[in-house]
Design a protein around this motif. Sequence first.
Motif, PDB file in Angstrom:
ATOM      1  N   LEU A  62      21.498  -8.853   7.932  1.00  0.00           N
ATOM      2  CA  LEU A  62      22.158 -10.139   8.129  1.00  0.00           C
ATOM      3  C   LEU A  62      21.651 -10.739   9.435  1.00  0.00           C
ATOM      4  CD1 LEU A  62      25.833  -9.315   7.129  1.00  0.00           C
ATOM      5  CD2 LEU A  62      24.190 -10.719   5.872  1.00  0.00           C
ATOM      6  N   TRP A  66      28.117 -16.306  12.629  1.00  0.00           N
ATOM      7  CA  TRP A  66      29.530 -16.068  12.342  1.00  0.00           C
ATOM      8  C   TRP A  66      29.732 -15.751  10.869  1.00  0.00           C
ATOM      9  CZ3 TRP A  66      33.739 -15.799  15.492  1.00  0.00           C
ATOM     10  CH2 TRP A  66      33.572 -16.211  16.821  1.00  0.00           C
ATOM     11  N   TYR A  67      30.605 -14.778  10.598  1.00  0.00           N
ATOM     12  CA  TYR A  67      30.917 -14.355   9.236  1.00  0.00           C
ATOM     13  C   TYR A  67      32.429 -14.165   9.110  1.00  0.00           C
ATOM     14  CZ  TYR A  67      25.938 -13.305   8.884  1.00  0.00           C
ATOM     15  OH  TYR A  67      24.571 -13.410   8.879  1.00  0.00           O
ATOM     16  N   TYR A  69      35.027 -11.848   6.654  1.00  0.00           N
ATOM     17  CA  TYR A  69      35.134 -10.787   5.657  1.00  0.00           C
ATOM     18  C   TYR A  69      36.591 -10.694   5.232  1.00  0.00           C
ATOM     19  CZ  TYR A  69      35.493  -6.215   3.529  1.00  0.00           C
ATOM     20  OH  TYR A  69      35.762  -5.195   2.654  1.00  0.00           O
ATOM     21  N   VAL A 131      30.673 -22.700   3.914  1.00  0.00           N
ATOM     22  CA  VAL A 131      30.208 -21.319   4.022  1.00  0.00           C
ATOM     23  C   VAL A 131      29.219 -21.022   2.893  1.00  0.00           C
ATOM     24  CG1 VAL A 131      32.338 -20.491   5.124  1.00  0.00           C
ATOM     25  CG2 VAL A 131      32.131 -20.399   2.638  1.00  0.00           C
ATOM     26  N   PRO A 134      26.044 -14.721   1.837  1.00  0.00           N
ATOM     27  CA  PRO A 134      24.738 -14.221   2.253  1.00  0.00           C
ATOM     28  C   PRO A 134      24.226 -13.045   1.429  1.00  0.00           C
ATOM     29  CG  PRO A 134      26.411 -13.450   3.768  1.00  0.00           C
ATOM     30  CD  PRO A 134      27.092 -14.379   2.800  1.00  0.00           C
ATOM     31  N   LEU A 150      32.349 -11.476   1.673  1.00  0.00           N
ATOM     32  CA  LEU A 150      31.768 -11.830   2.966  1.00  0.00           C
ATOM     33  C   LEU A 150      31.120 -13.204   2.827  1.00  0.00           C
ATOM     34  CD1 LEU A 150      30.901 -10.713   5.881  1.00  0.00           C
ATOM     35  CD2 LEU A 150      28.678 -10.337   4.802  1.00  0.00           C
ATOM     36  N   GLU A 152      29.277 -16.523   5.244  1.00  0.00           N
ATOM     37  CA  GLU A 152      28.620 -16.877   6.497  1.00  0.00           C
ATOM     38  C   GLU A 152      28.792 -18.366   6.753  1.00  0.00           C
ATOM     39  OE1 GLU A 152      24.106 -16.547   8.322  1.00  0.00           O
ATOM     40  OE2 GLU A 152      24.374 -16.513   6.167  1.00  0.00           O
TER      41      GLU A 152
END
Length: 158
Positions: A62, A66-67, A69, A131, A134, A150, A152
């Motif tokens: 990755l 910023w992500y 989850y 978002v 990914p 998840l 991103e």
Amino acid sequence: MTDHAAFVVLPDMLTQAWDPWLDPREIETEAPTGPGAYLLALRLVSATALPPRLSRPDLTALTPGWYLYAGSARGPGGLRARVRRHARANKARRWHVDWLTCTADVLQGVFVQPGGHECALIAEARARLAVAVPVPGFGASDCRRCPAHLVEFDDAEI
């Protein structure tokens, strides 16, 4: 308790979408002990390897950024026990997200929803924020509804 650095101010879009966020240092006193769902705000400062089962020739890590989850906690200790585990950098890699949270300084905030469901939280994130997914299947290997748990943020959003 936590191996992570001091809490960083979350992007405005996160604080406006879900309130209140817990500083990782507040987990022990503020996170409920019952079942529910949670969002982890993760900030990667360098490329981070993917779990081998999700890695492919064109995607092995990755990128920094910023992500979010989404996960659930239904076992003993509920939300507090699960997010406490995620806040520790030093742990066995049991779940997909452990590949990210084992990286120092990654966990920036936690939103907990007693009685909630991770699919609803990730759907809300996808509806409210710009978002992208990914890595298809990340954190959702047992889910038939979500492309991943998840997401991103687009760099323009940060």
